[in-house]
Write an enzyme that holds these catalytic residues in place. Structure first.
Site, mmCIF file in Angstrom:
data_model
loop_
_atom_site.group_PDB
_atom_site.id
_atom_site.type_symbol
_atom_site.label_atom_id
_atom_site.label_comp_id
_atom_site.label_asym_id
_atom_site.label_seq_id
_atom_site.Cartn_x
_atom_site.Cartn_y
_atom_site.Cartn_z
ATOM 1 N N GLY A 14 0.835 -1.207 0.000
ATOM 2 C CA GLY A 14 0.000 0.000 0.000
ATOM 3 C C GLY A 14 0.864 1.249 0.000
ATOM 4 O O GLY A 14 1.889 1.287 0.668
ATOM 5 N N ARG A 75 1.484 -4.935 -5.982
ATOM 6 C CA ARG A 75 1.444 -6.188 -5.247
ATOM 7 C C ARG A 75 1.880 -7.263 -6.242
ATOM 8 O O ARG A 75 1.458 -7.249 -7.391
ATOM 9 C CB ARG A 75 0.047 -6.427 -4.692
ATOM 10 C CG ARG A 75 -0.329 -5.324 -3.690
ATOM 11 C CD ARG A 75 -1.352 -5.781 -2.674
ATOM 12 N NE ARG A 75 -1.213 -5.032 -1.420
ATOM 13 C CZ ARG A 75 -1.837 -3.861 -1.173
ATOM 14 N NH1 ARG A 75 -2.629 -3.328 -2.071
ATOM 15 N NH2 ARG A 75 -1.667 -3.246 -0.018
ATOM 16 N N ASP A 106 4.009 -4.728 6.394
ATOM 17 C CA ASP A 106 4.527 -6.010 6.877
ATOM 18 C C ASP A 106 4.534 -7.102 5.811
ATOM 19 O O ASP A 106 5.362 -8.005 5.872
ATOM 20 C CB ASP A 106 3.871 -6.467 8.181
ATOM 21 C CG ASP A 106 2.372 -6.564 8.076
ATOM 22 O OD1 ASP A 106 1.835 -6.255 7.003
ATOM 23 O OD2 ASP A 106 1.743 -6.968 9.076
ATOM 24 N N THR A 129 3.323 2.993 5.777
ATOM 25 C CA THR A 129 1.908 2.623 5.728
ATOM 26 C C THR A 129 1.128 3.634 6.554
ATOM 27 O O THR A 129 1.622 4.089 7.590
ATOM 28 C CB THR A 129 1.643 1.196 6.267
ATOM 29 O OG1 THR A 129 0.263 1.078 6.618
ATOM 30 C CG2 THR A 129 2.472 0.871 7.491
ATOM 31 N N ASP A 131 -1.427 3.061 8.246
ATOM 32 C CA ASP A 131 -2.150 2.430 9.364
ATOM 33 C C ASP A 131 -1.392 2.409 10.699
ATOM 34 O O ASP A 131 -1.988 2.115 11.729
ATOM 35 C CB ASP A 131 -2.515 0.982 8.995
ATOM 36 C CG ASP A 131 -3.553 0.945 7.880
ATOM 37 O OD1 ASP A 131 -4.417 1.840 7.860
ATOM 38 O OD2 ASP A 131 -3.499 0.037 7.038
ATOM 39 N N ASP A 133 0.558 0.231 11.794
ATOM 40 C CA ASP A 133 0.326 -1.089 12.404
ATOM 41 C C ASP A 133 1.545 -2.000 12.321
ATOM 42 O O ASP A 133 1.416 -3.209 12.188
ATOM 43 C CB ASP A 133 -0.879 -1.764 11.726
ATOM 44 C CG ASP A 133 -0.683 -1.919 10.228
ATOM 45 O OD1 ASP A 133 0.268 -1.335 9.688
ATOM 46 O OD2 ASP A 133 -1.484 -2.630 9.597
ATOM 47 N N ARG A 175 -8.242 -1.616 8.758
ATOM 48 C CA ARG A 175 -8.936 -2.899 8.730
ATOM 49 C C ARG A 175 -8.665 -3.696 10.006
ATOM 50 O O ARG A 175 -9.530 -4.350 10.538
ATOM 51 C CB ARG A 175 -8.484 -3.699 7.503
ATOM 52 C CG ARG A 175 -9.654 -4.148 6.657
ATOM 53 C CD ARG A 175 -9.213 -4.689 5.342
ATOM 54 N NE ARG A 175 -8.955 -3.643 4.384
ATOM 55 C CZ ARG A 175 -8.068 -3.714 3.401
ATOM 56 N NH1 ARG A 175 -7.336 -4.780 3.244
ATOM 57 N NH2 ARG A 175 -7.917 -2.716 2.563
HETATM 58 P P1 ADP Z 1 2.153 -4.260 2.616
HETATM 59 O O1 ADP Z 1 3.619 -4.291 2.426
HETATM 60 O O2 ADP Z 1 1.596 -2.879 2.520
HETATM 61 O O3 ADP Z 1 1.712 -5.008 3.871
HETATM 62 P P2 ADP Z 1 1.212 -6.506 0.977
HETATM 63 O O4 ADP Z 1 0.776 -7.340 2.119
HETATM 64 O O5 ADP Z 1 0.339 -6.465 -0.222
HETATM 65 O O6 ADP Z 1 1.456 -4.987 1.366
HETATM 66 O O7 ADP Z 1 2.648 -7.049 0.515
HETATM 67 C C1 ADP Z 1 3.340 -6.440 -0.548
HETATM 68 C C2 ADP Z 1 4.058 -7.476 -1.360
HETATM 69 O O8 ADP Z 1 5.006 -8.170 -0.542
HETATM 70 C C3 ADP Z 1 3.192 -8.595 -1.923
HETATM 71 O O9 ADP Z 1 2.515 -8.217 -3.098
HETATM 72 C C4 ADP Z 1 4.222 -9.668 -2.192
HETATM 73 O O10 ADP Z 1 4.882 -9.441 -3.418
HETATM 74 C C5 ADP Z 1 5.203 -9.474 -1.049
HETATM 75 N N1 ADP Z 1 4.913 -10.481 -0.016
HETATM 76 C C6 ADP Z 1 3.938 -10.454 0.922
HETATM 77 N N2 ADP Z 1 3.923 -11.596 1.638
HETATM 78 C C7 ADP Z 1 4.894 -12.374 1.120
HETATM 79 C C8 ADP Z 1 5.378 -13.694 1.393
HETATM 80 N N3 ADP Z 1 4.849 -14.449 2.358
HETATM 81 N N4 ADP Z 1 6.402 -14.165 0.657
HETATM 82 C C9 ADP Z 1 6.948 -13.424 -0.327
HETATM 83 N N5 ADP Z 1 6.540 -12.187 -0.642
HETATM 84 C C10 ADP Z 1 5.528 -11.660 0.053
#
Ligand code: ADP
Length: 326
Positions: A14, A75, A106, A129, A131, A133, A175
Site C-alpha cells: 500500500g 502487489r 509487513d 503505511t 495504518d 500497524d 482494517r
Molecule cells: P504491505 O507491504 O503494505 O503489507 P502486501 O501485504 O500487499 O502490502 O505485501 C506487498 C508485497 O510483498 C506482496 O505483493 C508480495 O509481493 C510481497 N509479499 C507479501 N507476503 C509475502 C510472502 N509471504 N512471501 C513473499 N513475498 C511476500
C-alpha cells in the site's frame, strides 16, 4: 565482507504519503557515501520484470512534498513464489546491486525477510503505511499525514453536523488497527470511537448517545474504523437507527483521500531520517532489519520481529477519548 557498491530502493504494498521523501533520502544518502543508487519501479514486480534503473541525486528532486510514490508500488503474487524470487535475484545480480531498501508494510517485509534468507541479498525495511500497524516502531511513514487528512475532513463534517442536529458516522481506514480512528477521533472531538481492537457493541454506543443528548449535545460525530467488529459505518448506522428512530443519521466513508495529500513535516522528517539510516545500516553491514523510531530515536528491529506481531492500540488514548467526550 565485500564492500557494498550499489543500493536499490523500492516501494511496495500500500502506498503512503512520505514514501517519496524516503526514496529521496535513500538515493541521496547513497550518493553522499559514494555508492550508486538504483530505483526499482513497481515494488517486487519491478524486480522480477527488471524495472531497475540507475538514479542520481537530481533524479529525486522536487518529490519531497508529494504524496504517493514516484517509484510506483505494486502487489506481486509472483514474488511469493520461489521462481519469482529467483528471477528477482538474477536481475539484481545482473545489475550488480548488492543491497536493497524496501519501503512498505509487513507484507513487504515478509517478502524481504524470505528473499534475504534465500539469496543472501542484504535487505533493510522502512515502514511506510498509513495504518501505523507495524510492530517495533512508534510511527510509520504516512500515518501522521493520514490522521491530519481525517481531522480536516472531520472538522468539515462537524460544520454541517452541528447546523442540522445530526449524528454522523465517519468511517476511516484501518482494517485491523484503530490508530487512525483513535487519534483522529480525539483530535476531531468525536463523541465515540470504534476500533477493531475492542468490541464494545452497539448497545453501549446507544447508551452513550442517549447520555449525550441528555447532557445537551445536539450533534455528534462517531468515528468508526473500517475493521470495527460491529460491521462498518453503514451497518452501525442501520442498527442505531432501528433503536433511535428520532435521530437524523448520516454516514460518510472517507476512503482513499486518506492515502493522498502532501506529507506533513513530521512524515517528511521521519522519512528522511529513516532513509539515511537505512543506507547507513546497509553500509555498516547490518541487514534483515527494519528501521523504526522509539521514543524519538531511530532503532533497528529484526524483520522477523517486526512482522510477527501487531502493536496494540494505545489503551490510554482510548481512556482519554472517553473522558474528553462526555
Ligand atoms: P504491505 O507491504 O503494505 O503489507 P502486501 O501485504 O500487499 O502490502 O505485501 C506487498 C508485497 O510483498 C506482496 O505483493 C508480495 O509481493 C510481497 N509479499 C507479501 N507476503 C509475502 C510472502 N509471504 N512471501 C513473499 N513475498 C511476500
Amino acid at each position: 565482507m565485500a564492500i557494498m557498491k550499489k543500493i536499490g530502493v523500492l516501494t511496495s504494498g500500500g502506498d503512503s504519503p512520505g514514501m517519496n521523501a524516503a526514496v529521496r533520502a535513500v538515493v541521496r544518502a547513497s550518493v553522499y557515501y559514494d555508492r550508486k543508487p538504483y530505483g526499482i519501479k513497481e515494488g517486487y514486480n519491478g524486480l522480477i520484470q527488471n524495472y531497475i534503473n540507475p538514479v542520481n541525486a537530481r533524479s529525486v528532486k522536487n518529490i519531497i512534498h508529494r504524496g504517493g510514490t514516484v517509484l510506483k508500488t505494486a502487489r506481486s503474487m509472483e514474488f511469493k513464489t520461489k521462481e519469482g524470487r529467483q528471477k528477482a535475484f538474477e536481475n539484481l545480480q545482473a545489475a550488480g546491486i548488492d543491497g536493497l531498501v524496501v519501503i512498505g508494510g509487513d507484507g513487504s517485509f515478509t517478502g524481504a525477510n524470505i528473499f534475504e534468507q534465500e539469496f543472501g541479498i542484504p535487505c533493510v525495511g522502512i515502514p511506510g503505511t498509513i495504518d501505523n500497524d507495524i510492530y517495533g516502531t512508534d510511527y510509520t511513514i504516512g500515518f501522521d499525514t493520514a490522521v491530519n487528512t481525517v481531522v480536516d475532513a472531520v472538522d468539515m463534517i462537524r460544520n454541517t453536523a452541528s447546523s442540522h442536529n445530526r449524528l454522523f458516522f465517519i468511517e476511516v481506514m484501518g482494517r485491523d488497527a484503530g490508530h487512525i480512528a483513535v487519534n483522529a477521533g480525539i483530535a476531531g472531538g468525536a463523541e465515540d470511537i470504534l476500533v477493531p481492537e475492542q468490541d464494545l457493541g452497539v448497545d453501549r454506543l446507544i447508551k452513550s448517545l442517549k447520555r449525550s443528548r441528555k447532557a445537551g449535545k445536539t450533534s455528534s460525530l462517531v468515528i468508526v474504523s473500517e475493521g470495527d467488529q460491529t460491521g462498518g459505518a453503514y451497518k452501525l448506522a442501520e442498527d442505531v437507527k432501528s433503536k433511535l428512530p428520532e435521530y437524523e443519521i448520516k454516514v460518510s466513508v472517507l476512503g482513499h483521500i486518506q492515502r493522498g495529500g502532501n506529507p506533513t513535516y513530521f512524515d517528511r522528517v521521519l522519512a528522511s531520517r529513516m532513509g539515511v539510516h537505512a543506507v547507513e545500516a546497509l553500509l555498516a553491514g547490518t541487514s534483515n532489519v527494519m528501521i523504526g523510531i522509539k521514543n524519538q530515536e531511530l532503532v533497528q528491529v529484526g524483520l522477523d520481529v517486526a512482522i510477527k506481531q501487531n502493536p496494540d492500540i494505545n489503551r490510554n488514548l482510548l481512556r482519554i477519548a472517553e473522558i474528553v467526550s462526555i
